[in-house]
Write a protein that holds these residues in place. Structure first.
Motif, PDB file in Angstrom:
ATOM      1  N   LEU A 480       7.607  73.910  59.155  1.00 20.91           N
ATOM      2  CA  LEU A 480       6.993  75.133  59.633  1.00 20.91           C
ATOM      3  C   LEU A 480       6.183  74.819  60.896  1.00 20.91           C
ATOM      4  O   LEU A 480       5.929  73.644  61.203  1.00 20.91           O
ATOM      5  N   PRO A 481       5.775  75.833  61.639  1.00 17.67           N
ATOM      6  CA  PRO A 481       4.923  75.565  62.814  1.00 17.67           C
ATOM      7  C   PRO A 481       3.687  74.758  62.413  1.00 17.67           C
ATOM      8  O   PRO A 481       3.090  74.987  61.359  1.00 17.67           O
ATOM      9  N   GLY A 482       3.322  73.794  63.261  1.00 18.77           N
ATOM     10  CA  GLY A 482       2.166  72.951  62.992  1.00 18.77           C
ATOM     11  C   GLY A 482       2.437  71.759  62.108  1.00 18.77           C
ATOM     12  O   GLY A 482       1.527  70.985  61.794  1.00 18.77           O
ATOM     13  N   HIS A 483       3.696  71.537  61.722  1.00 16.38           N
ATOM     14  CA  HIS A 483       4.027  70.451  60.802  1.00 16.38           C
ATOM     15  C   HIS A 483       4.467  69.168  61.502  1.00 16.38           C
ATOM     16  O   HIS A 483       4.783  68.192  60.826  1.00 16.38           O
ATOM     17  N   TYR A 484       4.501  69.174  62.817  1.00 14.26           N
ATOM     18  CA  TYR A 484       4.990  67.980  63.520  1.00 14.26           C
ATOM     19  C   TYR A 484       4.212  66.725  63.115  1.00 14.26           C
ATOM     20  O   TYR A 484       4.808  65.677  62.861  1.00 14.26           O
ATOM     21  N   ARG A 485       2.894  66.813  63.042  1.00 16.08           N
ATOM     22  CA  ARG A 485       2.077  65.637  62.710  1.00 16.08           C
ATOM     23  C   ARG A 485       2.417  65.119  61.314  1.00 16.08           C
ATOM     24  O   ARG A 485       2.459  63.908  61.083  1.00 16.08           O
ATOM     25  N   TYR A 486       2.645  66.045  60.378  1.00 14.28           N
ATOM     26  CA  TYR A 486       3.011  65.621  59.027  1.00 14.28           C
ATOM     27  C   TYR A 486       4.344  64.870  59.037  1.00 14.28           C
ATOM     28  O   TYR A 486       4.503  63.829  58.393  1.00 14.28           O
ATOM     29  N   GLN A 487       5.306  65.423  59.749  1.00 12.08           N
ATOM     30  CA  GLN A 487       6.618  64.780  59.787  1.00 12.08           C
ATOM     31  C   GLN A 487       6.533  63.407  60.431  1.00 12.08           C
ATOM     32  O   GLN A 487       7.203  62.465  59.999  1.00 12.08           O
ATOM     33  N   ARG A 488       5.726  63.283  61.448  1.00  7.25           N
ATOM     34  CA  ARG A 488       5.577  61.991  62.125  1.00  7.25           C
ATOM     35  C   ARG A 488       5.032  60.936  61.159  1.00  7.25           C
ATOM     36  O   ARG A 488       5.489  59.790  61.156  1.00  7.25           O
ATOM     37  N   ARG A 489       4.043  61.323  60.347  1.00  7.78           N
ATOM     38  CA  ARG A 489       3.495  60.378  59.375  1.00  7.78           C
ATOM     39  C   ARG A 489       4.567  59.869  58.427  1.00  7.78           C
ATOM     40  O   ARG A 489       4.631  58.679  58.101  1.00  7.78           O
ATOM     41  N   LEU A 490       5.408  60.778  57.942  1.00  9.11           N
ATOM     42  CA  LEU A 490       6.429  60.391  56.967  1.00  9.11           C
ATOM     43  C   LEU A 490       7.526  59.550  57.610  1.00  9.11           C
ATOM     44  O   LEU A 490       7.946  58.528  57.054  1.00  9.11           O
ATOM     45  N   PHE A 491       7.995  59.963  58.780  1.00  8.28           N
ATOM     46  CA  PHE A 491       9.075  59.226  59.427  1.00  8.28           C
ATOM     47  C   PHE A 491       8.632  57.815  59.815  1.00  8.28           C
ATOM     48  O   PHE A 491       9.409  56.865  59.695  1.00  8.28           O
ATOM     49  N   THR A 492       7.409  57.663  60.291  1.00  6.32           N
ATOM     50  CA  THR A 492       6.953  56.356  60.788  1.00  6.32           C
ATOM     51  C   THR A 492       6.387  55.472  59.686  1.00  6.32           C
ATOM     52  O   THR A 492       5.893  54.376  59.961  1.00  6.32           O
ATOM     53  N   HIS A 493       6.484  55.900  58.444  1.00 14.08           N
ATOM     54  CA  HIS A 493       5.905  55.152  57.332  1.00 14.08           C
ATOM     55  C   HIS A 493       6.495  53.755  57.201  1.00 14.08           C
ATOM     56  O   HIS A 493       5.844  52.842  56.662  1.00 14.08           O
ATOM     57  N   PHE A 494       7.717  53.554  57.715  1.00 12.03           N
ATOM     58  CA  PHE A 494       8.353  52.234  57.580  1.00 12.03           C
ATOM     59  C   PHE A 494       7.659  51.177  58.435  1.00 12.03           C
ATOM     60  O   PHE A 494       7.840  49.979  58.217  1.00 12.03           O
ATOM     61  N   MET A 495       6.838  51.596  59.394  1.00 13.87           N
ATOM     62  CA  MET A 495       6.100  50.656  60.236  1.00 13.87           C
ATOM     63  C   MET A 495       4.784  50.307  59.541  1.00 13.87           C
ATOM     64  O   MET A 495       3.717  50.795  59.874  1.00 13.87           O
ATOM     65  N   GLN A 496       4.858  49.420  58.548  1.00 14.78           N
ATOM     66  CA  GLN A 496       3.731  49.242  57.644  1.00 14.78           C
ATOM     67  C   GLN A 496       2.668  48.270  58.144  1.00 14.78           C
ATOM     68  O   GLN A 496       1.587  48.185  57.560  1.00 14.78           O
ATOM     69  N   ASP A 497       2.919  47.550  59.223  1.00 11.56           N
ATOM     70  CA  ASP A 497       1.853  46.743  59.816  1.00 11.56           C
ATOM     71  C   ASP A 497       0.702  47.614  60.274  1.00 11.56           C
ATOM     72  O   ASP A 497      -0.426  47.139  60.453  1.00 11.56           O
ATOM     73  N   ARG A 498       0.987  48.908  60.459  1.00  8.66           N
ATOM     74  CA  ARG A 498      -0.041  49.849  60.899  1.00  8.66           C
ATOM     75  C   ARG A 498      -0.814  50.460  59.739  1.00  8.66           C
ATOM     76  O   ARG A 498      -1.729  51.249  59.949  1.00  8.66           O
ATOM     77  N   LEU A 499      -0.429  50.105  58.502  1.00 10.33           N
ATOM     78  CA  LEU A 499      -1.093  50.632  57.314  1.00 10.33           C
ATOM     79  C   LEU A 499      -2.066  49.593  56.755  1.00 10.33           C
ATOM     80  O   LEU A 499      -1.884  48.384  56.960  1.00 10.33           O
ATOM     81  N   PRO A 500      -3.078  50.012  56.011  1.00 14.26           N
ATOM     82  CA  PRO A 500      -3.929  49.046  55.300  1.00 14.26           C
ATOM     83  C   PRO A 500      -3.064  48.187  54.369  1.00 14.26           C
ATOM     84  O   PRO A 500      -2.048  48.648  53.835  1.00 14.26           O
ATOM     85  N   GLU A 501      -3.467  46.956  54.164  1.00 16.15           N
ATOM     86  CA  GLU A 501      -2.660  46.036  53.345  1.00 16.15           C
ATOM     87  C   GLU A 501      -2.417  46.563  51.940  1.00 16.15           C
ATOM     88  O   GLU A 501      -1.365  46.313  51.346  1.00 16.15           O
ATOM     89  N   ASP A 502      -3.391  47.284  51.403  1.00 17.44           N
ATOM     90  CA  ASP A 502      -3.238  47.783  50.030  1.00 17.44           C
ATOM     91  C   ASP A 502      -2.420  49.062  49.949  1.00 17.44           C
ATOM     92  O   ASP A 502      -2.335  49.685  48.890  1.00 17.44           O
ATOM     93  N   LYS A 503      -1.795  49.470  51.072  1.00 20.70           N
ATOM     94  CA  LYS A 503      -0.942  50.671  51.078  1.00 20.70           C
ATOM     95  C   LYS A 503       0.484  50.321  51.517  1.00 20.70           C
ATOM     96  O   LYS A 503       1.265  51.204  51.843  1.00 20.70           O
ATOM     97  N   ARG A 504       0.823  49.047  51.506  1.00 15.84           N
ATOM     98  CA  ARG A 504       2.151  48.615  51.921  1.00 15.84           C
ATOM     99  C   ARG A 504       3.038  48.339  50.715  1.00 15.84           C
ATOM    100  O   ARG A 504       2.590  48.261  49.587  1.00 15.84           O
ATOM    101  N   GLY A 505       4.348  48.204  51.002  1.00 14.87           N
ATOM    102  CA  GLY A 505       5.273  47.755  49.969  1.00 14.87           C
ATOM    103  C   GLY A 505       6.210  48.813  49.434  1.00 14.87           C
ATOM    104  O   GLY A 505       7.270  48.486  48.901  1.00 14.87           O
ATOM    105  N   ILE A 506       5.831  50.081  49.555  1.00 14.43           N
ATOM    106  CA  ILE A 506       6.750  51.151  49.166  1.00 14.43           C
ATOM    107  C   ILE A 506       7.131  51.906  50.436  1.00 14.43           C
ATOM    108  O   ILE A 506       6.278  52.254  51.253  1.00 14.43           O
ATOM    109  N   PHE A 507       8.433  52.117  50.624  1.00 12.79           N
ATOM    110  CA  PHE A 507       8.967  52.677  51.864  1.00 12.79           C
ATOM    111  C   PHE A 507       9.644  54.017  51.571  1.00 12.79           C
ATOM    112  O   PHE A 507      10.434  54.129  50.629  1.00 12.79           O
TER     113      PHE A 507
END
Length: 564
Positions: A480-507
Motif C-alpha cells: 500500500l502507499p507508504g509501505h516502501y520502507r517496510y518492504q526494504r527492511r524485509l528484502f534486505t534482511h539477508f544482509m545480517q552483518d547490519r543486524l545486532p548479533e542476537d538477531k542473526r541466523g534466521i533469513f
C-alpha cells in the motif's frame, strides 16, 4: 510488444537487449550469477554436513534447499501442506490425468530469467499463455456494461479502447519516465536506473495507483479510468490494484512482467517437485546421486509450530509431531503472516522494525474456478457470424476473467471460468465450488446466449480462494502507499552483518519478501539472497569472478528513505 488493452508503452528498437527482472530496486543480475561456471559460492570444509532449517516447501524454499545442498550443507525442509506452495497444479477426479488446473501461478514472463534457469535445468517445456488479445489467443471478448465486443487484435475494438491505451502510455511517459527506465533496464545501466528510481520512490511512495492516474492529464476522463480498471493491460483489469502503491505497478510494467506470458506444459508444480528429486552432477560433500528427497527419506518434515531463539544464538524449531531441533541457521520462506498467527514465535527472532514490517504487509485475495470439458468447443465457428463460438473473456460481471485452455482440437480441455482478485474474490468466498460454477455459467450465458457450456462439462469443478487457505491467508503481497520502507527492511534482511548479533541466523525469503511479489521470479531471487546469507554466516564466500548479491550490496542497495 503484444498485450491487452491498454498496453504498456511499446518498445520498438528490435536491436535492444531483452528486458529482465533486473530491478529497479535492486539491479542485480541473478541470471548471470546462476549461469556462471564458478557456481554460487562455497563454505569451509569444516562446515560440510551442517544442518540448516528451511521452513516452507514452495519454490523459494526448494531452491534455497537445493542450492545449500550443493554447497555441502544439509537442508532440513519443513512443509505444512505440499511441496510447491503457490505453484499448485491439481487434476480433476475421474478425468484424463493430463487435464490439470493451475490454482496458483499459471503464467510466467520471459523477463523472469532466474526462474527460467531452473525451468531449463529440470527440462520443463513452456508455451505461450492465452492472455487477452495475445498471439496465443484466437479471439477475445470484452463485455462491459452489457455490451460485448469481439476482437482478434486491438484494432477490432472500438476507438475508446485505443484512446485508453494512448492515455496509459502517456501517463507512464509523463509520470514515470517509462522509456528512459525501460532502456536503462535493458542495458543494465545501474547508475541510470538508480538515478531515475530514487527520484520516483521519493515522489511516489505515498501515491496510489488510482491517484497516479488521476494526476495525469491524459486520464482526466472518469470513463477512461473506469474502462482501464475493468480491462487493463497484459492480463486484464487492474481496478483491484487501484488502492495499491503505484511503485508496485511500475515495477511490473518496467520489467514487462505482465506481458508475453508462458505457461509450463504439464503444470507449474512440476518445477519444485523435479528440483526435490533432482540429483545434481556438481555437488560438494555429498555423494553423486544425492537429492533433497534422499536427504529426507522421501518426504519433508511437517508443519512448524514453534520458532525460538536459544543459547548460542541458535534457532530452535518445533514441528507438528512435537520434534524439536536446533540449528545455527534457518531460512523462512512461508508467508510472513504465519509468523504472527500459525507459528508460536519468540519476539527475539527479529528486530522490532522487522516485526512491524511483517504486521503491515498487505496481501491480495484471489480466487479461481476451473472445469474440465470434452473438447475446445470454443474454436467452432458460429455459422451466422463466422466468429469463434466463445472467446477469452474480460467482463465487469462476476466472472471478470475467463480463460480457455486446450491441448489440441481432439483432446479434452479446461476452462478457467473465473479468475478474480481482492473484492471480486471475496464475493465468491461463502460459495461452494458448485454454487460458484452456477453463478459463473449464468454470467457467461448472458454474454454467450447461444452457447451451452454446461453440455460440455465432463467433471466437477475445482476451486481455490487463497485468502481462505490456512497456510497462506492471501494470494500475494502488494504494498500500500507508504509501505516502501517496510518492504526494504524485509528484502534486505539477508544482509545480517547490519543486524545486532542476537538477531542473526534466521533469513527471510519468498515472493512476498521480494520487490516483485506475485511473480515466481521474486521467490527465486529472494531464495538466492538467503543462500548467500547462509553461506556468509558459515564463513563461506563467492568466487571473485562471480560476486553474489551481498558482495555487491553497497553498490546496488535499494533506495533508503528517511524515517523522520
Amino acid at each position: 510488444m503484444t498485450s491487452t488493452v491498454p498496453n504498456a508503452v511499446q518498445h520498438t528498437d528490435a536491436t535492444a537487449p531483452p528486458i529482465t527482472m533486473f530491478g529497479p530496486d535492486f539491479p542485480y543480475a541473478y541470471d548471470d550469477f546462476l549461469a556462471h561456471p564458478a557456481g554460487l559460492g562455497q563454505i569451509p570444509a569444516t562446515e560440510h554436513g551442517q544442518k540448516v532449517a528451511v521452513i516452507g516447501g514452495g519454490l523459494s524454499g526448494i531452491i534455497a534447499a537445493y542450492e545449500l545442498m550443493k554447497m555441502g550443507l544439509k537442508p532440513v525442509v519443513y512443509e505444512a501442506d505440499r511441496i510447491g506452495g503457490r505453484l499448485r497444479t491439481v487434476g480433476f477426479d475421474g478425468c484424463d490425468p493430463s487435464l490439470t488446473a493451475e490454482m496458483g501461478a499459471m503464467r510466467f514472463p520471459p523477463s523472469s530469467t532466474a526462474l527460467q534457469h531452473y525451468i531449463d535445468l529440470v527440462g520443463l517445456e513452456t508455451r505461450a499463455f492465452p492472455n487477452p488479445l495475445s498471439p496465443a489467443t484466437p479471439s477475445t471478448v470484452v463485455d462491459l456494461k452489457g455490451e460485448s465486443h469481439y476482437a482478434e487484435t486491438i484494432d477490432d475494438l472500438p476507438q475508446v479502447y485505443r484512446d485508453v491505451a494512448d492515455a496509459w502510455n502517456a501517463c507512464l511517459e509523463e509520470g514515470a519516465d517509462f522509456s528512459d527506465m525501460n532502456r536503462a533496464l535493458r542495458e543494465r545501466d545501474v547508475p541510470r536506473i538508480r538515478e531515475i528510481w530514487s527520484q520516483l520512490v521519493e515522489r511516489l511512495d505515498n501515491q496510489t495507483f488510482y491517484g497516479f492516474l488521476c494526476e495525469s492529464e491524459a486520464f482526466k476522463s472518469f470513463r477512461h479510468r473506469e474502462i482501464f480498471g475493468q480491462v487493463g493491460f497484459g492480463t486484464g483489469g487492474w481496478d483491484t490494484d487501484f488502492p495499491n502503491s503505484i511503485l508496485e505497478i511500475l515495477r511490473v510494467v518496467y520489467t514487462e512482467a505482465d506481458d508475453h506470458h508462458r505457461g509450463i506444459v504439464g503444470g507449474s508444480q512440476q518445477l519444485p517437485l523435479r528440483l526435490w528429486d533432482r540429483e545434481p552432477q556438481k555437488i560438494v560433500h555429498w555423494p553423486l546421486g544425492t537429492s533433497l528427497s534422499s536427504l529426507h527419506g522421501g518426504e519433508p518434515r511437517g508443519a512448524v509450530t514453534r520458532l525460538t531463539r536459544t543459547a548460542g544464538n541458535r534457532i530452535t524449531v518445533t514441528d507438528a509431531s512435537g520434534d524439536i531441533r536446533t540449528y545455527r541457521a534457518a531460512v523462512f520462506t512461508g508467508q510472513s503472516w504465519l509468523l504472527l498467527s500459525k507459528i508460536d514465535c519468540d519476539d527475539a527472532l527479529f528486530p522490532i522494525d522487522h516485526w512491524t514490517a511483517m504486521e503491515r504487509t498487505h496481501y491480495m485475495e484471489s480466487s479461481k474456478l476451473f472445469v474440465p470439458v470434452d473438447r475446445p468447443f470454443w474454436l467452432d465457428k458460429d455459422e451466422t457470424t463466422g466468429r469463434d463460438t466463445m472467446s477469452m473473456t474480460l467482463t465487469d460481471r462476476m466472472t471478470r476473467g475467463t480463460y480457455l485452455l486446450d491441448d489440441g482440437p481432439d483432446r479434452p480441455a479446461v476452462i478457467c471460468l473465473s479468475y478474480t482478485w481482492c473484492d471480486d474474490s471475496l464475493k465468491w468466498l461463502p460459495l461452494s465450488p458448485k454454487e460458484r460454477m452456477e453463478v459463473m455459467l449464468k454470467s457467461l450465458g448472458e454474454i454467450y446466449p447461444n452457447v451451452d457450456i454446461r453440455s460440455h462439462i465432463i467433471g466437477n469443478p475445482v476451486t481455490v480462494s487463497w485468502e481462505n487457505e490456512p497456510w497462506f491467508m492471501g494470494a500475494f503481497k502488494a504494498n500500500l502507499p507508504g509501505h516502501y520502507r517496510y518492504q526494504r527492511r524485509l528484502f534486505t534482511h539477508f544482509m545480517q552483518d547490519r543486524l545486532p548479533e542476537d538477531k542473526r541466523g534466521i533469513f527471510l525469503a519468498g515472493d512476498d519478501i521480494s520487490w516483485t511479489a506475485g511473480w515466481a521470479e521474486g521467490a527465486v531471487q529472494t531464495a538466492l539472497n538467503a543462500v548467500w546469507g547462509v553461506m556468509h554466516q558459515f564463513g563461506g564466500a563467492t568466487d571473485r569472478t562471480n560476486p553474489g548479491p551481498g558482495d555487491l550490496y553497497d553498490e546496488i542497495a535499494p533506495v533508503e528513505l528517511p524515517e523522520d
